[in-house]
Structure formats: structure tokens, C-alpha cells
Motif scaffolding. Structure first.
Motif, mmCIF file in Angstrom:
data_model
loop_
_atom_site.group_PDB
_atom_site.id
_atom_site.type_symbol
_atom_site.label_atom_id
_atom_site.label_comp_id
_atom_site.label_asym_id
_atom_site.label_seq_id
_atom_site.Cartn_x
_atom_site.Cartn_y
_atom_site.Cartn_z
ATOM 1 N N ALA A 58 8.154 -4.267 -7.063
ATOM 2 C CA ALA A 58 9.468 -3.697 -6.748
ATOM 3 C C ALA A 58 9.644 -3.512 -5.247
ATOM 4 C CB ALA A 58 9.638 -2.367 -7.477
ATOM 5 N N ILE A 59 8.602 -3.024 -4.590
ATOM 6 C CA ILE A 59 8.662 -2.834 -3.139
ATOM 7 C C ILE A 59 8.900 -4.168 -2.438
ATOM 8 C CG2 ILE A 59 7.298 -2.182 -1.117
ATOM 9 C CD1 ILE A 59 5.954 -0.061 -2.916
ATOM 10 N N ALA A 60 8.263 -5.217 -2.940
ATOM 11 C CA ALA A 60 8.431 -6.539 -2.348
ATOM 12 C C ALA A 60 9.868 -7.032 -2.459
ATOM 13 C CB ALA A 60 7.487 -7.533 -3.013
ATOM 14 N N ARG A 61 10.596 -6.523 -3.476
ATOM 15 C CA ARG A 61 12.014 -6.881 -3.631
ATOM 16 C C ARG A 61 12.924 -5.842 -2.997
ATOM 17 N NH1 ARG A 61 13.110 -11.510 -6.693
ATOM 18 N NH2 ARG A 61 15.138 -11.118 -5.771
ATOM 19 N N GLY A 62 12.360 -4.958 -2.170
ATOM 20 C CA GLY A 62 13.177 -4.009 -1.409
ATOM 21 C C GLY A 62 13.597 -2.779 -2.173
ATOM 22 N N ILE A 63 12.853 -2.399 -3.202
ATOM 23 C CA ILE A 63 13.178 -1.211 -3.995
ATOM 24 C C ILE A 63 12.140 -0.131 -3.711
ATOM 25 C CG2 ILE A 63 13.461 -0.269 -6.320
ATOM 26 C CD1 ILE A 63 14.251 -3.096 -7.217
ATOM 27 N N GLY A 64 12.583 1.044 -3.312
ATOM 28 C CA GLY A 64 11.690 2.170 -3.057
ATOM 29 C C GLY A 64 12.120 3.374 -3.871
ATOM 30 N N MET A 65 11.159 4.210 -4.264
ATOM 31 C CA MET A 65 11.473 5.357 -5.110
ATOM 32 C C MET A 65 10.845 6.626 -4.560
ATOM 33 S SD MET A 65 10.989 5.815 -9.219
ATOM 34 C CE MET A 65 11.544 7.310 -10.055
ATOM 35 N N VAL A 66 11.645 7.673 -4.477
ATOM 36 C CA VAL A 66 11.173 9.011 -4.160
ATOM 37 C C VAL A 66 11.169 9.805 -5.450
ATOM 38 C CG1 VAL A 66 11.588 11.128 -2.866
ATOM 39 C CG2 VAL A 66 12.063 8.912 -1.817
ATOM 40 N N HIS A 67 9.981 10.120 -5.938
ATOM 41 C CA HIS A 67 9.850 10.746 -7.246
ATOM 42 C C HIS A 67 10.171 12.234 -7.183
ATOM 43 C CE1 HIS A 67 7.767 7.221 -9.020
ATOM 44 N NE2 HIS A 67 7.320 7.075 -7.788
ATOM 45 N N GLN A 68 10.602 12.756 -8.318
ATOM 46 C CA GLN A 68 10.856 14.187 -8.427
ATOM 47 C C GLN A 68 9.564 14.969 -8.202
ATOM 48 O OE1 GLN A 68 12.723 15.332 -12.107
ATOM 49 N NE2 GLN A 68 12.342 17.490 -11.793
ATOM 50 N N HIS A 69 8.465 14.462 -8.734
ATOM 51 C CA HIS A 69 7.149 15.056 -8.502
ATOM 52 C C HIS A 69 6.398 14.140 -7.547
ATOM 53 C CE1 HIS A 69 7.887 18.043 -11.545
ATOM 54 N NE2 HIS A 69 8.255 17.092 -12.380
ATOM 55 N N PHE A 70 5.963 14.702 -6.455
ATOM 56 C CA PHE A 70 5.512 13.912 -5.323
ATOM 57 C C PHE A 70 4.249 13.109 -5.624
ATOM 58 C CE2 PHE A 70 7.311 17.919 -3.310
ATOM 59 C CZ PHE A 70 8.594 17.423 -3.343
ATOM 60 N N MET A 71 4.159 11.944 -4.995
ATOM 61 C CA MET A 71 3.012 11.045 -5.129
ATOM 62 C C MET A 71 2.264 10.997 -3.801
ATOM 63 S SD MET A 71 3.338 9.983 -8.245
ATOM 64 C CE MET A 71 4.549 9.708 -9.548
ATOM 65 N N VAL A 111 1.200 5.331 5.662
ATOM 66 C CA VAL A 111 0.715 3.958 5.845
ATOM 67 C C VAL A 111 -0.149 3.480 4.685
ATOM 68 C CG1 VAL A 111 0.733 4.273 8.344
ATOM 69 C CG2 VAL A 111 -1.406 4.587 7.085
ATOM 70 N N LEU A 112 -0.579 4.389 3.814
ATOM 71 C CA LEU A 112 -1.474 4.029 2.720
ATOM 72 C C LEU A 112 -0.867 2.926 1.852
ATOM 73 C CD1 LEU A 112 -4.184 4.783 1.381
ATOM 74 C CD2 LEU A 112 -2.918 6.394 -0.064
ATOM 75 N N GLY A 113 -1.557 1.814 1.775
ATOM 76 C CA GLY A 113 -1.083 0.673 1.003
ATOM 77 C C GLY A 113 -0.178 -0.257 1.780
ATOM 78 N N SER A 114 0.218 0.165 2.981
ATOM 79 C CA SER A 114 1.110 -0.662 3.805
ATOM 80 C C SER A 114 0.553 -0.818 5.214
ATOM 81 C CB SER A 114 2.513 -0.032 3.867
ATOM 82 O OG SER A 114 3.093 0.041 2.586
ATOM 83 N N GLY A 160 0.010 -1.348 11.111
ATOM 84 C CA GLY A 160 -1.336 -0.872 11.384
ATOM 85 C C GLY A 160 -1.508 0.574 10.978
ATOM 86 N N ILE A 161 -2.525 1.231 11.558
ATOM 87 C CA ILE A 161 -2.805 2.621 11.214
ATOM 88 C C ILE A 161 -2.913 3.496 12.467
ATOM 89 C CG2 ILE A 161 -3.994 2.037 9.055
ATOM 90 C CD1 ILE A 161 -6.630 2.426 10.525
ATOM 91 N N GLY A 162 -2.514 2.953 13.600
ATOM 92 C CA GLY A 162 -2.670 3.688 14.852
ATOM 93 C C GLY A 162 -1.369 4.009 15.545
ATOM 94 N N VAL A 192 9.386 5.703 1.893
ATOM 95 C CA VAL A 192 10.266 4.649 1.392
ATOM 96 C C VAL A 192 10.940 3.919 2.542
ATOM 97 C CG1 VAL A 192 12.348 4.197 0.047
ATOM 98 C CG2 VAL A 192 10.629 5.797 -0.815
ATOM 99 N N LEU A 193 11.472 4.680 3.493
ATOM 100 C CA LEU A 193 12.151 4.060 4.629
ATOM 101 C C LEU A 193 11.174 3.256 5.479
ATOM 102 C CD1 LEU A 193 14.405 7.082 5.667
ATOM 103 C CD2 LEU A 193 15.099 5.038 4.403
ATOM 104 N N TYR A 194 9.955 3.712 5.588
ATOM 105 C CA TYR A 194 8.919 3.025 6.370
ATOM 106 C C TYR A 194 8.658 1.629 5.811
ATOM 107 C CZ TYR A 194 4.304 2.450 8.642
ATOM 108 O OH TYR A 194 3.241 2.009 9.381
ATOM 109 N N ARG A 195 8.771 1.474 4.508
ATOM 110 C CA ARG A 195 8.513 0.190 3.861
ATOM 111 C C ARG A 195 9.729 -0.730 3.845
ATOM 112 N NH1 ARG A 195 4.932 3.683 2.652
ATOM 113 N NH2 ARG A 195 2.918 3.183 1.697
#
Length: 538
Positions: free
Chosen positions: A72-85, A97-100, A105-107, A147-150
Motif C-alpha cells: 500500500a505504501i508503494a502505491r502512495g497510501i499511508g495510514m495513521v491508526h487510532q491506536h499508535f504503531m 525512519v524505521l523501515g524506510s 538514511g538514518i542521519g 506517513v508524510l515522511y513516506r
């Protein structure tokens, strides 16, 4: 984006049945429905977390099939869950950055991008903050930033305003309109129907797992939308009479708590704490609660308004006994309970609806009847003498399910299988079942629909008439105004203002929550009699 004929079955329940939803590019599309109506399941299907049993998904004219959120992310779909992940033991930057890691990068480049997004959308995110130290509102902002970062083109926002004050809601809506102008689409799930009507371009209503219609915001009222959701006409609310007595139930005097690590610790005796406070202060430790004093009487609901992170959580912890006070006293029915353990407070009649039902209120992988026992393990019907009484807990869970309209196929399913609103109703039913004398209600209707919200309010009002004293902490200002007998504003760990719920407006309360106003909030009618906010909240 188009979803056609989406059906999803689970053992004993059909979560979605033949659902149709079309989202136009560059619009905010609201999705509304009761708790358990199937909204979250539908969004999890769209986000690749679950696969539909039937139906098709079309994105930008192409049929798609998602096997995971990564698809889904690859197709430009992001989700902000009611209960945080979020991973509590990582920093904000690490969570984002985790997973992305391949994106920036990470710096330093990732940090720069995070700051850019945070500044642009007014999120106020600190990249190096540890997530476990953040309040609920800050966690919500981190999720939005992820979500916006991705680079999402379609954002799914599940109850995004639940923890925001009016000014923050307005800022978020401005951001959503900016996203629209850039061609992005937003699917907006909320139980706050006034907000839905103010921000949405299109509205789809789901009831009992299927779509029942659409609405044009400019041609619809909150009441009409609510009646579409529940399938019947809503009753007209009655004006509640004051039930406040002169009998003190909870008396808090000079309550002071220092930030984690500055406190004298769980082993310190309350009577010996005062002598060491000077040393703690000399270290530069911050007071998260500063000389807080108030009294709540039998039959009184005292509301606490404040932006998340201003001491509400520490106040709750001190009252329930999960955090020691560094100074001050807490009296319950005339007895000093400052040094009492949590269990003793609970057994003596202190009820507790926690602010985060997943982290503090439920065992998600345990069945409902075992969750019925939590916090009341030594009390009837959960116990017989020194022994647990599973049958008593099971029978009473069935009663709670029926009386509080908890939508579930049975009491043996796990708490995780329920929608957020139904989880909340189970917790409220559990706490109200033991006849508490004092109830700490932290966001008691967060994530529940209008029908369930009214039901929970009625339960609290009924108990209040019987003498229940309530401390109500909520980010929903209409709830605070509509339910409270007295209102206090907390800012930077101090009670800085008070207001009359019969006359104060959400805007005035919101201003005080930011520290702009102190003392007593005097309402200037501006042509009104001050009753409208309370009527609207009810």
C-alpha cells in the motif's frame, strides 16, 4: 480510488459486507459509522493489513491487490491508526525512519527532512525525544509525520483529532486543505460529526458493516448524519439538574510531583519527602505537578481541561497510586491515602477509566471475561473468598456486554478482536459495575460513536445522582463543558484557571489551555445566553 463490493468475514461475524467507496483525487472523504460498523476493518484492507474475501480495489485506474502495508505504501497510501504503531524504546527519528531507511538514511539528511515536515505542518516534533516519554498528543503527531515522511498521496486518518484542542484542530484542517490543493487525498474517520461536516468534501456512512448512503456536507446537519449512522431518530436530550452536595469525597492539597528520575522514588515515605525537596530543586528538576489543590464532592463531576502533556497523566498516576507524590496529601472520604498502594485504593472504591485502553486498560490477547477481572481481582463476582470465580466473571461479562451494547460474538473472543469503541464500552462497564465512590475518567469516550458516547455520559450522570464523585479529563471540550459541574484548566503542571460550564465556550477554554488566560474565565455573551455549548455537547 475505488472500493467495490468489499466483504470481509471473521469467525462469528461479518465485518464488511458489499461495501462501496469512491475517493476523488484532491478531496477529504469522511467515513463515519457506529463503533463496530466496520470502518477500521475496511481501512486495514485498503492499507494491506488484511485481505478482503470479496471485492476489488482500484487505485489510479488500476486494479490492485495488497499483501502487506508495504504494498500500500508503494502505491502512495499511508495510514495513521487510532491506536499508535510506535516502538516506545526508540526515539522519534528512529520510529520515523524505521523501515524506510533507504529514503533519506538514518542521519542528518533524515533529521533535516523530519524537521522540514514538522515545521511545515506545525507538528512540533522533537526528533531525539524517546517515544515512551511522549504524551498521547505527541505520539499522534509522530504517526502523522511518519506517513508524510513516506510521501503518501492518500492519507487514512483514523480519529486524528481525538487528542487535539480546538486551535490544533483548526491548524490540522488547514493542513488538510493544503494537502488537497496539492492533489493529495485524505480519508478522514471521526466520531466528531461537527468536524466531519466542516472539513469533508464527501461523506460515506457505514452501518452494521455495509454502506447505507452518502451525504453532502453543505446539505447535512450533525443530527441527520448521526441518525443515518444509527438507523433511527435520536432522542431529544433532557436538561440535567445539579447533583453536587457539600460532602467532600476527594481532597487534594499541595500535590507536587517531579519529573521521572527527579522523584525520591517509590520507596520513599510520604511523611519524609518534604525535607529533601530543596535538594531535588537544586538539581534543576522540573515539577510536572506544582502545588495542585482541589476538592471534589459527592455528586460532582470536576473536569480538567488541558493540552496533553501538561500534568494530566502525572495527576492520574498520583491519584490511582502508580506514582508517588513528592509533596502534598490526598484524602479519600476523609482518610489520608497518600501512601496507599493502588490495589488498596481500588478496593476502597476508586474507579479508573485509563487514557490509553490498550496500554493500561486491557490484555488484548485475553478473552473478554478475563479482561472483566482486571483491577478487581479480589472483588465479587470475580472472587469467592481467596479464590477466583471464573463463572461469576463470565456471567457478569455477559451482563456488561448486554447493558453496554458491546458488539461481540461472545465473551470468549479476545479484546483485540473488538473495535476501539467496543473495547472502551467494556472498560466503562467494568469500572461502573463495582459502584465506585470516586471515578477517574480519562478520555472516557475517546474513539466511541455518538450513540455510545451518549450512553456512557448517561451512565456517569446516573451514578453521579447516586453520589459518585468524578474527575473527568478529556481532550473533547464539548464533553468537558456538557458533563462537568466545575471546570479547571491545567497548564505546565498547575491549575491556572477555572470556568463555569454553563457559560464558557470551547474557544475560551482552548485559549486558557494554551496559557493565554488565567484566573476565572468570564464569558462575554456576544448576543447569546451561554447555554448553547452545553446543549450542543449533550
Amino acid at each position: 480510488m475505488e472500493l467495490a463490493g468489499i466483504t470481509k468475514r471473521f469467525p462469528g461475524v461479518v465485518a464488511n459486507h458489499d461495501i462501496h467507496l469512491t475517493v476523488r483525487k484532491g478531496t477529504v472523504h469522511a467515513l463515519v459509522g457506529e463503533n463496530g460498523a466496520g470502518k477500521s476493518t475496511l481501512m486495514k484492507i485498503l492499507y494491506g493489513m488484511q485481505k478482503p474475501d470479496e471485492g476489488t480495489i482500484t487505485v489510479d485506474g488500476a486494479h490492485v491487490s495488497f499483501s502487506s502495508p508495504a504494498d500500500a505504501i508503494a502505491r502512495g497510501i499511508g495510514m495513521v491508526h487510532q491506536h499508535f504503531m510506535l516502538a516506545d524504546n526508540l526515539t522519534v527519528l528512529e520510529n520515523v525512519v524505521l523501515g524506510s531507511e533507504k529514503l533519506y538514511g538514518i542521519g542528518s539528511t533524515a533529521r533535516k527532512k523530519i524537521k522540514e515536515i514538522s515545521d511545515r505542518y506545525g507538528l512540533g516534533v522533537r526528533p531525539d525525544a524517546l517515544v515512551e516519554d511522549l504524551g498521547v498528543a505527541d505520539r499522534q503527531r509522530v504517526e502523522i509525520l511518519k506517513v508524510l515522511y513516506r510521501g503518501a498521496k492518500t492519507l487514512i486518518l483514523d480519529e486524528p483529532t481525538a487528542v487535539l484542542v480546538p486551535q490544533e484542530v483548526d491548524a490540522l484542517f488547514d493542513n488538510l486543505r493544503e494537502l488537497k490543493s496539492e492533489g493529495l487525498s485524505v480519508i478522514f474517520i471521526s466520531h466528531k460529526l461537527g468536524e466531519v461536516l466542516s472539513v469533508a468534501d464527501d461523506i460515506t456512512v457505514i452501518r452494521r458493516g455495509t454502506t447505507v448512503g452518502t451525504a453532502v456536507p453543505s446539505q447535512t446537519t450533525p443530527r441527520q448524519l448521526a441518525e443515518m449512522m444509527v438507523g433511527s431518530e435520536l432522542p431529544t436530550p433532557e436538561t440535567a439538574e445539579s447533583t453536587v452536595t457539600d460532602q467532600p469525597v476527594l481532597q487534594v492539597e499541595g500535590l507536587t510531583v517531579y519529573a521521572a528520575g527527579a522523584s525520591l522514588g517509590a520507596e520513599a515515605e510520604p511523611a519524609s519527602v518534604g525535607a529533601a525537596l530543596t535538594d531535588v530543586t537544586d538539581t534543576g528538576a522540573k515539577k510536572v505537578l506544582d502545588d495542585v489543590t482541589f476538592t471534589i464532592h459527592a455528586g460532582e463531576v470536576m473536569g480538567i481541561a488541558g493540552v496533553e502533556g501538561n500534568g494530566q497523566t502525572e495527576l492520574i498516576d498520583a491519584l490511582i497510586g502508580t506514582k508517588n507524590a513528592d509533596a502534598g496529601t490526598i484524602r479519600f472520604l476523609g482518610e489520608d491515602i497518600t501512601g496507599w498502594a493502588t490495589r488498596k485504593r481500588r478496593e476502597s472504591g476508586v474507579g479508573y477509566i485509563p487514557e490509553d485502553r490498550h496500554r493500561q486498560g486491557l490484555l488484548l490477547e485475553a478473552p473478554l471475561w478475563e479482561n472483566r477481572i482486571l483491577g478487581h481481582v479480589t472483588e465479587k463476582p470475580n472472587a469467592k473468598g481467596f479464590w477466583l470465580n471464573p463463572k461469576g466473571a463470565q456471567d457478569d461479562t455477559r451482563r456488561i456486554v448486554e447493558e453496554y451494547d458491546v458488539r461481540t460474538p461472545g465473551i470468549d473472543v479476545t479484546a483485540a478482536s473488538l473495535s476501539g469503541g467496543n473495547q472502551q464500552k467494556l472498560i466503562v462497564g467494568r469500572e461502573m459495575s463495582h459502584g465506585p465512590k470516586f471515578l477517574i475518567a480519562a478520555h472516557p469516550t475517546r474513539g466511541v460513536d455518538v450513540g455510545a458516547q451518549a450512553q456512557i455520559w448517561d451512565r456517569i450522570r446516573d451514578a453521579r445522582r447516586e453520589g459518585l464523585a468524578v474527575l473527568l479529563i478529556s481532550a473533547d471540550l464539548d464533553e468537558l463543558i456538557g458533563l462537568s459541574d466545575t471546570l479547571r484548566v491545567i497548564y505546565d503542571g498547575r491549575l491556572v484557571a477555572d470556568a463555569d460550564p454553563a457559560t464558557v465556550t470551547p474557544e475560551e477554554l482552548g485559549s486558557a489551555m494554551t496559557g493565554a488566560v488565567t484566573g476565572h474565565l468570564e464569558h462575554e455573551a456576544n448576543g447569546g445566553d451561554g447555554a448553547a455549548p452545553e446543549d450542543e455537547a449533550r
